[in-house]
Design an enzyme around this catalytic site. Structure first.
Site, PDB file in Angstrom:
ATOM      1  N   SER A 102       3.977  -6.895   2.491  1.00  0.00           N
ATOM      2  CA  SER A 102       5.250  -6.940   2.132  1.00  0.00           C
ATOM      3  C   SER A 102       6.340  -6.113   1.484  1.00  0.00           C
ATOM      4  CB  SER A 102       6.092  -8.164   1.707  1.00  0.00           C
ATOM      5  OG  SER A 102       5.346  -9.567   2.886  1.00  0.00           O
ATOM      6  N   ARG A 111       7.956 -14.196  -6.850  1.00  0.00           N
ATOM      7  CA  ARG A 111       7.460 -13.051  -7.396  1.00  0.00           C
ATOM      8  C   ARG A 111       7.242 -12.496  -8.570  1.00  0.00           C
ATOM      9  NH1 ARG A 111       5.963 -15.217  -3.118  1.00  0.00           N
ATOM     10  NH2 ARG A 111       5.965 -14.687  -1.529  1.00  0.00           N
ATOM     11  N   GLU A 117       9.628  -5.131  -3.727  1.00  0.00           N
ATOM     12  CA  GLU A 117       8.158  -6.285  -4.330  1.00  0.00           C
ATOM     13  C   GLU A 117       7.208  -5.518  -4.000  1.00  0.00           C
ATOM     14  OE1 GLU A 117       5.244  -8.943  -1.645  1.00  0.00           O
ATOM     15  OE2 GLU A 117       7.536 -10.565  -1.690  1.00  0.00           O
TER      16      GLU A 117
END
Length: 304
Positions: A223, A173, A293
């Site tokens: 998410s 990420r 995230e």
């Protein structure tokens, strides 16, 4: 701020002043942008960034705005919304070149149309190409870094330059774009010839799994947390009895504990309050710090 001077320089541009960004974000939250601009091409975006620099106007580039929370105070300066830059081109050597504003879902569908394999995992990622490259988006065991060969970027000085996969410094990420403020203009994906039926079946299976497990019927930021080493976020949140926890209009999804959904006109602060509470409780219960995230941007709303 020299917003009027900027608009004078681009009289035919597509823009809105003081436009609430909640209308453009998956969360359905976000205060106003001083100026929201929709560039139609890389050349126009480049000219606009050069002018913004000349006028000392801060700017931010956004795409599909699916994995961000825009705070209630909105965004200072110019927000370049790249969603009108969405061309996807197939080349003779099994590459797809996609503009930053194209949805990564549509890139995966184009790959299916060409019978090229490699992007099936992305068939349910709602973000744009630029956002996917920025955060090395992934799902179901695949990541953008595995198929992306290069990106064309605009530097903070307004110069067009190419960054190779190695130069992007991809990790979980993460990409170097999170440090250097460069803006993705387009990305090139290297794919492999495959069986179209198998590709379609794989994408259909992943789409079914996503729709059955994720709360797609409600606004959310996707998410919320990165997966902590050795754990699954959803399991941690569930075991801390946080599903259904609500602040204002934001709620930890009862369908998938890794999501926070907008159930009733939530504000960005509602989302943030839920995030902070989940982090605190999970750390207290399990000793695990959940790192976000989701990208949190913009200004806090002034207290009344």
């Amino acid at each position: 701020m020299n917003i009027e001077s900027f608009m004078t320089a681009f009289p035919k541009a597509k823009y809105h002043q003081n436009e609430p960004l909640k209308y453009y974000a998956y969360t359905k939250v976000g205060g106003p942008a001083d100026l929201l601009v929709f560039p139609q091409s890389a050349a126009e975006l480049q000219q606009m960034i050069v002018k913004a620099n000349e006028l000392n106007i801060p700017y931010t580039a956004l795409g599909n705005s699916s994995n961000i929370i825009i705070q209630d105070g909105g965004m200072a300066g110019i927000v370049f919304m790249l969603t009108d830059m969405k061309t996807i081109t197939a080349t003779a050597d099994h590459q797809l070149i996609a503009d930053a504003g194209a949805r990564i879902i549509d890139v995966s569908r184009k790959a299916r149309e060409e019978a090229w394999t490699g992007l099936e995992f992305a068939c349910g990622i709602p973000g744009s190409v630029g956002g996917a490259a920025y955060m090395n988006a992934g799902a179901y065991g695949g990541e953008i870094s595995e198929v992306l060969t290069s990106v064309l970027v605009l530097t903070p000085k307004g110069q067009l330059e190419t960054r190779t996969n190695d130069q992007m410094k991809f990790s979980y990420r993460h990409s170097m774009l999170q440090e250097n403020s460069e803006i993705v203009v387009s990305a090139t994906f290297q794919l492999t010839p495959g069986d179209q039926q198998e590709i379609s079946e794989r994408m259909a299976d992943l789409t079914h799994r996503r729709e059955s497990k994720q709360p797609l019927e409600l606004p959310s930021c996707g998410s919320v947390f990165k997966r902590p080493a050795g754990h699954y976020t959803g399991q941690l949140v569930q075991s801390s009895h946080l599903q259904g926890y609500t602040v204002g209009g934001a709620q930890v999804s009862k369908k998938h504990a890794g999501f926070i959904v907008n159930i009733d006109h939530a504000t960005a602060q509602d989302y943030l309050d839920v995030i902070h509470h989940v982090q605190e409780v999970v750390y207290k219960d399990h000793g695990v710090h959940l790192e976000t995230e989701v990208r949190i941007i913009g200004r806090e709303k002034a207290k009344e």
